[in-house]
Each structure stands twice: as C-alpha cells, then as structure tokens.
Design a protein around this motif. Structure first.
Motif, mmCIF file in Angstrom:
data_model
loop_
_atom_site.group_PDB
_atom_site.id
_atom_site.type_symbol
_atom_site.label_atom_id
_atom_site.label_comp_id
_atom_site.label_asym_id
_atom_site.label_seq_id
_atom_site.Cartn_x
_atom_site.Cartn_y
_atom_site.Cartn_z
ATOM 1 N N SER A 35 6.707 121.673 9.700
ATOM 2 C CA SER A 35 8.125 121.721 10.055
ATOM 3 C C SER A 35 8.787 122.979 9.513
ATOM 4 O O SER A 35 9.607 123.606 10.193
ATOM 5 C CB SER A 35 8.848 120.479 9.517
ATOM 6 O OG SER A 35 8.388 119.326 10.170
ATOM 7 N N ILE A 36 8.429 123.371 8.297
ATOM 8 C CA ILE A 36 8.977 124.591 7.706
ATOM 9 C C ILE A 36 8.585 125.806 8.544
ATOM 10 O O ILE A 36 9.420 126.683 8.812
ATOM 11 C CB ILE A 36 8.520 124.743 6.242
ATOM 12 C CG1 ILE A 36 9.203 123.687 5.373
ATOM 13 C CG2 ILE A 36 8.806 126.154 5.719
ATOM 14 C CD1 ILE A 36 8.642 123.569 3.964
ATOM 15 N N ILE A 37 7.341 125.853 8.978
ATOM 16 C CA ILE A 37 6.876 126.971 9.818
ATOM 17 C C ILE A 37 7.694 127.051 11.095
ATOM 18 O O ILE A 37 8.109 128.140 11.522
ATOM 19 C CB ILE A 37 5.364 126.833 10.114
ATOM 20 C CG1 ILE A 37 4.567 127.106 8.836
ATOM 21 C CG2 ILE A 37 4.935 127.764 11.246
ATOM 22 C CD1 ILE A 37 3.105 126.718 8.932
ATOM 23 N N HIS A 38 7.966 125.930 11.726
ATOM 24 C CA HIS A 38 8.748 125.911 12.959
ATOM 25 C C HIS A 38 10.193 126.361 12.708
ATOM 26 O O HIS A 38 10.766 127.102 13.515
ATOM 27 C CB HIS A 38 8.722 124.523 13.604
ATOM 28 C CG HIS A 38 7.434 124.215 14.288
ATOM 29 N ND1 HIS A 38 7.084 124.745 15.516
ATOM 30 C CD2 HIS A 38 6.387 123.450 13.907
ATOM 31 C CE1 HIS A 38 5.884 124.320 15.859
ATOM 32 N NE2 HIS A 38 5.435 123.528 14.906
ATOM 33 N N LEU A 39 10.772 125.925 11.602
ATOM 34 C CA LEU A 39 12.137 126.349 11.275
ATOM 35 C C LEU A 39 12.194 127.842 10.967
ATOM 36 O O LEU A 39 13.149 128.529 11.361
ATOM 37 C CB LEU A 39 12.686 125.533 10.106
ATOM 38 C CG LEU A 39 13.012 124.077 10.431
ATOM 39 C CD1 LEU A 39 13.301 123.303 9.150
ATOM 40 C CD2 LEU A 39 14.180 123.985 11.395
#
Length: 81
Positions: A35-39
């Motif tokens: 999720s952090i990578i996508h954000l």
C-alpha cells in the motif's frame, strides 16, 4: 481529509495483533508495504500538478503522506509483536 471512518488507533491495532499467528503478521506487513508503494507512486504522479498550484493535488499528497506515516508505524508494531 476524507469523510470515511477514522483509522484504528495504534493501541487497538497492537492489541489486535496479540492473537494472530506469525504468518498473518508477515502477511499484514507485506500488505502495508504494498500500500505504501502505491501511495508513493500516486504522489509522484500528483506532484507535477501540485507544483503547478493544484490545491486538490497538494491536499491529496499531504493526506497520502499522513496515511503512509500511519502505515510505517503499524509495520513497526508488527515487528515488535
């Protein structure tokens, strides 16, 4: 900020981890990192518009940064467990 429900507190999150098997802890950490990578990717795409003065994009970036901070803290809680 969005009109969704507030995130679970770090205390409640940590308490919820107590009964989870190690595999679930690893899975949740991987989910949070993803999720952090996508954000981060989203913020990179929004940045040019924010730089040009788009206030909505600036707010979205700020909100994403806040969410990523909470996710990083949760990863630390998962490691501690």
């Amino acid at each position: 900020m969005s009109a969704t429900a507030p995130p679970i507190s770090p205390t409640r999150f940590a308490a919820a981890l107590k009964d989870l098997p190690l595999s679930s802890l690893h899975g949740k950490a991987a989910e949070l990192r993803n999720s952090i990578i996508h954000l981060q990717h989203s913020n990179k795409e929004l940045q040019p518009f924010a730089t040009e003065g788009d206030e909505v994009c600036k707010e979205a970036i700020a909100e994403n940064e806040e969410v990523m901070g909470r996710m990083e803290h949760r990863i630390l809680l998962l490691r501690a467990e």
